[in-house]
Write an enzyme that holds these catalytic residues in place. Structure first.
Site, mmCIF file in Angstrom:
data_model
loop_
_atom_site.group_PDB
_atom_site.id
_atom_site.type_symbol
_atom_site.label_atom_id
_atom_site.label_comp_id
_atom_site.label_asym_id
_atom_site.label_seq_id
_atom_site.Cartn_x
_atom_site.Cartn_y
_atom_site.Cartn_z
ATOM 1 N N TYR A 199 -6.828 6.319 -4.721
ATOM 2 C CA TYR A 199 -6.478 5.885 -3.362
ATOM 3 C C TYR A 199 -7.321 6.595 -2.284
ATOM 4 O O TYR A 199 -7.376 7.820 -2.242
ATOM 5 C CB TYR A 199 -4.993 6.174 -3.140
ATOM 6 C CG TYR A 199 -4.441 5.624 -1.844
ATOM 7 C CD1 TYR A 199 -4.193 4.273 -1.697
ATOM 8 C CD2 TYR A 199 -4.173 6.470 -0.774
ATOM 9 C CE1 TYR A 199 -3.687 3.763 -0.517
ATOM 10 C CE2 TYR A 199 -3.665 5.973 0.424
ATOM 11 C CZ TYR A 199 -3.424 4.621 0.543
ATOM 12 O OH TYR A 199 -2.934 4.116 1.715
ATOM 13 N N ASP A 232 0.831 -1.193 0.000
ATOM 14 C CA ASP A 232 0.000 0.000 0.000
ATOM 15 C C ASP A 232 0.873 1.253 0.000
ATOM 16 O O ASP A 232 1.835 1.335 0.768
ATOM 17 C CB ASP A 232 -0.843 -0.025 1.294
ATOM 18 C CG ASP A 232 -2.205 0.576 1.054
ATOM 19 O OD1 ASP A 232 -2.447 1.032 -0.069
ATOM 20 O OD2 ASP A 232 -3.018 0.594 2.002
#
Length: 408
Positions: free
Chosen positions: A248, A45
């Site tokens: 995101y 991530d």
């Protein structure tokens, strides 16, 4: 659990592999140690905690191989390919890793020591934390203010002056805190004539709102649909990972980087047909972004604002709640392609027996970006309003004295 043992501050913090996932750790270790593997790419991530997970694994397997970083804000195939073409040096993210270690160690030291101290002292399982304790303190502080609040009565005076609705005002204050004074004023102005003292007109502009960051989106979803912060984040995560149609989610920036401007046209074209009316105007202007202030590299930290990706969106694949969140993001995104909202603010002052009454009105000049949510807000395109002239006289028809209470 004894107070004498506190604080517990280790010389150094150790790392242990979690037993349930040790087979995954082993698999990574075997791959990383292969002689034909020359470098390691961190593709976790793109955020602080993702960096921490990867670095801790590398630390535990004692890898000394060069590191590169894949840093992407959307998980469409194109964004991933582009990200691999533009891999960044691992050393650029050293500080992000150190800040994550700092967070992890602070959580351990504060959580463990203070929770033990409280539990031992009060003989009650109590917990403290770096985030929960100050947050709880803020809530309790506000609750105390509410409990201690004593409501006070006040009065407001309004009147129908000719065709206008106006309110009594003195130095910007509309509240009267003495009943006697309020009743005196009522008698003083009843059945009198009002004279227009001044008419002030001012054209104002309201800029397009910035796209969403996570916080703002959670707030809006709660206000509009009653979703909890956690529910909004989960829905957003699905739109990002599973459907790949938004960027995101865990971002604290509401700006975009300058190089993204060239991708706007394509993002507009990928929006579902249900937005064709709103998109038509933007495409007619060749995807021109009126809200230029949104492109600001200095205001983008790890990630830019949440906007749609260039992946074609199919609304039929989304759940009803996912659609609601997606709709908020799309509409906020589309506002960037519309001009600002322009309106004229008109303020009239009337004099009645030496007392001042004010009447405020708004006349829309150009709906601008507000056209996007026009159906929701029930905004009218045209309003008919004629202001009075200075010196004009009007009879006072209705006078209304209202009693209210101050609120906590």
């Amino acid at each position: 659990w004894r107070l004498e043992d506190l604080p517990i501050i280790p010389e150094r913090m150790g790392l242990n592999v979690i037993r349930q996932t040790s087979h995954q750790f082993k698999a990574i270790e075997n791959l990383a140690k292969r002689p034909d593997v020359g470098e390691i790419i961190i593709a976790t991530d793109a955020g602080r905690e993702g960096e921490l997970v990867a670095r801790w694994i590398l630390e535990k397997i004692r890898s000394r191989k060069p590191i590169k970083r894949l840093w992407i804000s959307s998980v469409t195939d194109r964004a991933i390919r582009q990200g691999f073409k533009e891999l960044k040096p691992g050393k650029d993210f050293e500080n992000l890793y150190h800040s994550a270690v700092c967070r992890a160690e602070a959580d351990w030291l504060i959580g463990l020591n203070v929770s033990r101290a409280l539990t031992t002292k009060y003989q009650d399982p109590l917990s403290a934390g770096r985030v929960q304790t100050p947050t709880l303190a803020l809530i309790i502080e506000r609750e105390k203010q509410i409990q201690a609040f004593k409501p006070k009565p006040y009065w407001t005076l309004s009147a129908k002056i000719g065709p206008f609705q106006a309110e009594w005002e003195l130095n910007g204050e509309k509240r009267i805190f003495q009943r006697e004074k309020a009743e005196e004023l009522l008698k003083k102005i009843k059945d009198q004539t009002a004279i227009v003292q001044s008419v002030k007109r001012k054209e104002k502009t309201e800029s397009q709102p910035l796209p969403y960051d996570l916080n703002e989106l959670q707030r809006d979803a709660n206000k509009r649909f009653g979703f909890s912060a956690k529910k909004t984040l989960n829905l957003l995560q699905n739109l990002y990972e599973q459907h790949k149609i938004v960027t995101y989610p865990r971002t604290d920036s509401r700006y975009l980087t300058k190089d993204m401007e060239v991708t706007m046209f394509e993002r507009l074209e990928s929006l579902p047909a249900s937005y064709k009316e709103e998109v038509r105007f933007a495409l007619k202007n060749k995807g021109k972004v009126f809200a230029k202030h949104v492109f600001n590299n200095e205001r983008v930290t790890d990630h830019h604002a949440i906007i749609p990706t260039e992946e074609k969106a199919h609304l039929s694949d989304l759940s009803a709640d996912e659609r609601k969140i997606y709709d908020l993001i799309v509409r906020r995104f589309l506002m960037m392609f519309y001009p600002p909202y322009k309106y004229e603010s008109i303020q009239m002052e009337f004099s009645v027996q030496g007392e001042i009454f004010t009447s405020r009105h708004t006349r829309i000049v150009d709906m601008g970006y507000r056209k996007i949510n026009q159906k929701d807000e029930g905004e009218e395109e045209q309003q008919t309003f004629v202001a009075a002239e200075k010196g004009q006289r009007f009879n006072i028809k209705d006078v209304n004295l209202q009693e209210r209470l101050t609120e906590p």
